[in-house]
Design a protein around this motif. Structure first.
Motif, short mmCIF file in Angstrom:
data_model
loop_
_atom_site.label_atom_id
_atom_site.label_comp_id
_atom_site.label_asym_id
_atom_site.label_seq_id
_atom_site.Cartn_x
_atom_site.Cartn_y
_atom_site.Cartn_z
N ASN A 1 0.82 -1.21 0.00
CA ASN A 1 0.00 0.00 0.00
C ASN A 1 0.86 1.26 0.00
O ASN A 1 0.62 2.19 -0.78
N THR A 2 1.85 1.32 0.89
CA THR A 2 2.67 2.53 0.99
C THR A 2 3.42 2.81 -0.31
O THR A 2 3.69 3.97 -0.63
N ASP A 3 3.75 1.77 -1.06
CA ASP A 3 4.43 1.98 -2.35
C ASP A 3 3.58 2.81 -3.31
O ASP A 3 4.12 3.45 -4.23
N LEU A 4 2.26 2.83 -3.08
CA LEU A 4 1.35 3.52 -3.99
C LEU A 4 1.05 4.96 -3.59
O LEU A 4 0.52 5.72 -4.40
N TYR A 5 1.37 5.33 -2.34
CA TYR A 5 0.96 6.68 -1.93
C TYR A 5 1.96 7.45 -1.07
O TYR A 5 1.92 8.68 -1.04
N LEU A 6 2.85 6.75 -0.36
CA LEU A 6 3.67 7.45 0.63
C LEU A 6 4.52 8.55 -0.01
O LEU A 6 4.71 9.63 0.57
N HIS A 7 5.01 8.30 -1.22
CA HIS A 7 5.87 9.28 -1.90
C HIS A 7 5.09 10.52 -2.33
O HIS A 7 5.70 11.54 -2.69
N LEU A 8 3.76 10.46 -2.28
CA LEU A 8 2.94 11.60 -2.69
C LEU A 8 2.68 12.58 -1.55
O LEU A 8 2.23 13.70 -1.79
N LEU A 9 2.96 12.17 -0.32
CA LEU A 9 2.65 12.99 0.84
C LEU A 9 3.80 13.95 1.16
O LEU A 9 4.97 13.60 1.02
N ARG A 10 3.43 15.14 1.60
CA ARG A 10 4.42 16.17 1.95
C ARG A 10 4.13 16.66 3.37
O ARG A 10 3.02 17.15 3.65
N THR A 11 5.11 16.55 4.24
CA THR A 11 4.95 17.00 5.63
C THR A 11 6.22 17.72 6.07
O THR A 11 7.31 17.45 5.56
N ARG A 12 6.05 18.64 7.02
CA ARG A 12 7.23 19.26 7.63
C ARG A 12 7.97 18.26 8.51
O ARG A 12 9.19 18.24 8.55
N ALA A 13 7.20 17.44 9.22
CA ALA A 13 7.81 16.40 10.03
C ALA A 13 8.35 15.29 9.15
O ALA A 13 7.92 15.10 8.00
N LYS A 14 9.30 14.54 9.67
CA LYS A 14 9.77 13.35 8.96
C LYS A 14 8.65 12.31 8.98
O LYS A 14 7.95 12.16 9.98
N LEU A 15 8.51 11.59 7.88
CA LEU A 15 7.37 10.69 7.68
C LEU A 15 7.87 9.29 7.36
O LEU A 15 8.78 9.12 6.54
N CYS A 16 7.28 8.28 8.01
CA CYS A 16 7.65 6.90 7.71
C CYS A 16 6.46 5.98 7.97
O CYS A 16 5.47 6.38 8.61
N ALA A 17 6.56 4.75 7.48
CA ALA A 17 5.52 3.75 7.69
C ALA A 17 5.95 2.78 8.78
O ALA A 17 7.15 2.47 8.92
N GLU A 18 4.99 2.30 9.55
CA GLU A 18 5.27 1.36 10.62
C GLU A 18 5.69 0.00 10.06
O GLU A 18 5.07 -0.51 9.13
N THR A 19 6.74 -0.58 10.63
CA THR A 19 7.23 -1.87 10.17
C THR A 19 6.49 -3.05 10.79
O THR A 19 6.50 -4.15 10.24
#
Length: 254
Positions: free
Chosen positions: A211-229
């Motif tokens: 799922n994250t492969d399809l959308y995570l790169h599209l998000l923009r935040t001031r904070a650092k952003l990552c997905a839970e492992t």
């Protein structure tokens, strides 16, 4: 220390014994569909069945998708209204004959993340978000949990944000992950308007790599952003870890 963790979700109730020193689940999780209606009594019966499934003595931890203080449930946004003012830890102790720690589901998943998952090296102000039936949130400041932060109920377009930007909303409105990301970006913008964060960790079903492969790169935040492992196992692991103090009172929950 091996402790049973149980995670109550909108579609299923899952449990497994956890090595709370390493955060590793020791068996495959055992899952039973969430009853309909999901009253406290009906859910307690299923929790008791899961407890009996495992040869795991002693106390256990259990999550609830609601605001919880000292085992008392205060809200019922995505669950049956009978949960309000239910002393669920007492109900479970009566059904199982064991002491139990009951806590908010997102808080449990966030605890697991900071102890064993993607949040291990995240310092400062960390927001853990579970994206599923709703949007759960857990806030940590220098590793200390600020409990029951119900940020899924922030208003977007005149309604609760989780009705607009949760995984359930994505399915309900027939959105692709990139289309959903536009909505979720609005939610993140709203959150970052209200607070200054160092990290945002995305958990729940939305954190799976496919799922994250399809959308995570599209998000923009001031904070650092990552997905839970830890993905969907985080709630079980955090529930188990939160019950450690019932065995050893000197063990801190966070």
């Amino acid at each position: 220390m091996t402790i049973l963790g149980i995670d109550i979700g909108g579609s299923g109730i899952k449990g497994a014994p956890v090595d709370t020193d390493t955060g590793r689940m020791l068996t495959e999780r055992f899952r039973i569909p969430t009853p309909d209606p999901a009253t406290p009594d009906a859910v307690a019966d299923i929790v008791a069945t899961i407890v009996d499934e495992f040869d795991c003595e002693g106390p256990f931890g259990c999550t609830v998708p609601a605001r919880v203080e000292n085992g008392l449930v205060y809200t019922a946004t995505n669950i049956h209204e009978e949960w309000i003012d239910c002393k669920f830890d007492d109900l479970l102790a009566e059904r199982t004959g064991r002491p139990v720690k009951v806590l908010n589901d997102a808080d449990a998943a966030g605890i697991a993340s900071l102890k064993f998952g993607a949040g291990v090296n995240c310092d400062g102000v960390v927001l853990f978000l579970t994206i599923g039936t709703g949007i759960g949130s857990a806030l940590f400041v220098n590793g200390v949990l600020v409990p029951n932060m119900e940020l899924g109920h922030l208003k977007l377009h005149g309604e609760n944000a989780e009705n607009y930007a949760s995984a359930r909303a994505r399915v309900q409105y027939g959105l692709t992950w990139p289309e959903w990301a536009v909505r979720f970006q609005e939610y993140l913008d709203r959150v970052e308007y209200l607070m200054t964060l160092d990290w945002i960790i995305i958990g729940g079903g939305a954190s799976r790599p496919e799922n994250t492969d399809l959308y995570l790169h599209l998000l923009r935040t001031r904070a650092k952003l990552c997905a839970e492992t830890l993905e969907n196992e985080a709630g079980i692991i955090g529930a188990a870890f939160s019950a450690r103090h019932l065995v050893n009172p000197h063990d801190a929950i966070t």
